[in-house]
Design a protein around this motif. Structure first.
Motif, PDB file in Angstrom:
ATOM      1  N   SER A 173       0.848  -1.195   0.000  1.00 16.30           N
ATOM      2  CA  SER A 173       0.000   0.000   0.000  1.00 16.30           C
ATOM      3  C   SER A 173       0.883   1.245   0.000  1.00 16.30           C
ATOM      4  N   LEU A 174       0.279   2.375  -0.294  1.00 16.15           N
ATOM      5  CA  LEU A 174       1.028   3.635  -0.242  1.00 16.15           C
ATOM      6  C   LEU A 174       1.590   3.880   1.158  1.00 16.15           C
ATOM      7  N   LEU A 175       0.810   3.565   2.191  1.00 14.44           N
ATOM      8  CA  LEU A 175       1.288   3.779   3.558  1.00 14.44           C
ATOM      9  C   LEU A 175       2.469   2.882   3.885  1.00 14.44           C
ATOM     10  N   THR A 176       2.373   1.613   3.528  1.00 14.43           N
ATOM     11  CA  THR A 176       3.481   0.700   3.809  1.00 14.43           C
ATOM     12  C   THR A 176       4.735   1.131   3.065  1.00 14.43           C
ATOM     13  N   ARG A 177       4.579   1.567   1.838  1.00 18.55           N
ATOM     14  CA  ARG A 177       5.725   2.067   1.080  1.00 18.55           C
ATOM     15  C   ARG A 177       6.347   3.274   1.781  1.00 18.55           C
ATOM     16  N   ALA A 178       5.502   4.192   2.284  1.00 20.81           N
ATOM     17  CA  ALA A 178       6.014   5.366   2.986  1.00 20.81           C
ATOM     18  C   ALA A 178       6.753   4.966   4.258  1.00 20.81           C
TER      19      ALA A 178
END
Length: 198
Positions: free
Chosen positions: A31-36
């Motif tokens: 997800s975008l959050l996990t990537r961040a």
């Protein structure tokens, strides 16, 4: 950098242009959050996520959640909670990053820190003639100035950086832009990473 630094992912935006739920949108196999969060681990000694509401990130993420002050608008609310968190941890610097900028450079904090002068309290990256204050490196000494800034009715990260003493680090004209910001589903789909071959 030798001084303690916390990296805080800003995930408190409504994401309306993406239909909501931006932090949990798919990025490659995650997800975008996990990537961040993966990026943040390379930037700070400690990491945290700033949100308006815990529902925005779908539950526990294994790092501290910082809640935006409801009386502070936009990304400035995330900075306010990040600075307070850094102070509580005895950190000197806050590296901000947005959850919707999944291609940020691995050396972001190192390059920003290397450019700081004695009078600069903020280092901001730029690329392709655009400034990216949402990915700035902020001194915790900015926190008292933030209260005065808000009292003046001001709400821009860029403006706060300017009155705090800033230095700009230019990545130049680069493609693909490592500071690409994904605001719509079309942009998210267009920027998806290549899937690994089985």
């Amino acid at each position: 950098m030798t001084d303690p630094c916390v990296a805080v992912v800003l995930a408190g935006g409504a994401g309306r242009r993406m239909g909501g739920g931006k932090p949990l949108r798919t990025w490659g196999e995650t997800s975008l959050l996990t990537r961040a969060l993966i990026l943040a681990r390379g930037y700070g000694d400690e990491i945290a996520v700033a949100v308006r509401d815990a529902d925005q990130i779908g539950g526990e993420v294994g790092v501290p959640l910082l809640f935006d002050r409801p009386d502070v608008p936009g990304p400035l609310a995330g900075l306010a909670s990040a600075l307070a968190f850094a102070r509580s941890r005895g950190a000197t610097w806050v590296q901000l990053l947005a959850c919707d900028m999944p291609r940020l450079p691995d050396d972001l904090t190192l390059r920003l820190a290397a450019a700081l002068r004695s009078n600069a309290k903020v280092a901001l990256p730029a690329s392709n003639d655009h400034l990216h204050p949402i990915c700035g490196l902020w001194s915790t000494t900015v926190e008292p100035r933030l209260a005065d800034y808000l009292a003046q009715g001001r709400s821009s990260l860029r403006g706060l950086a300017a009155v705090s003493g800033e230095v700009v680090v230019d990545w130049g004209t680069v493609q693909p832009d490592p500071f690409v910001n994904l605001n719509t589903l079309a942009e998210l789909h267009a920027q998806q990473p290549m899937r690994r071959q089985a």
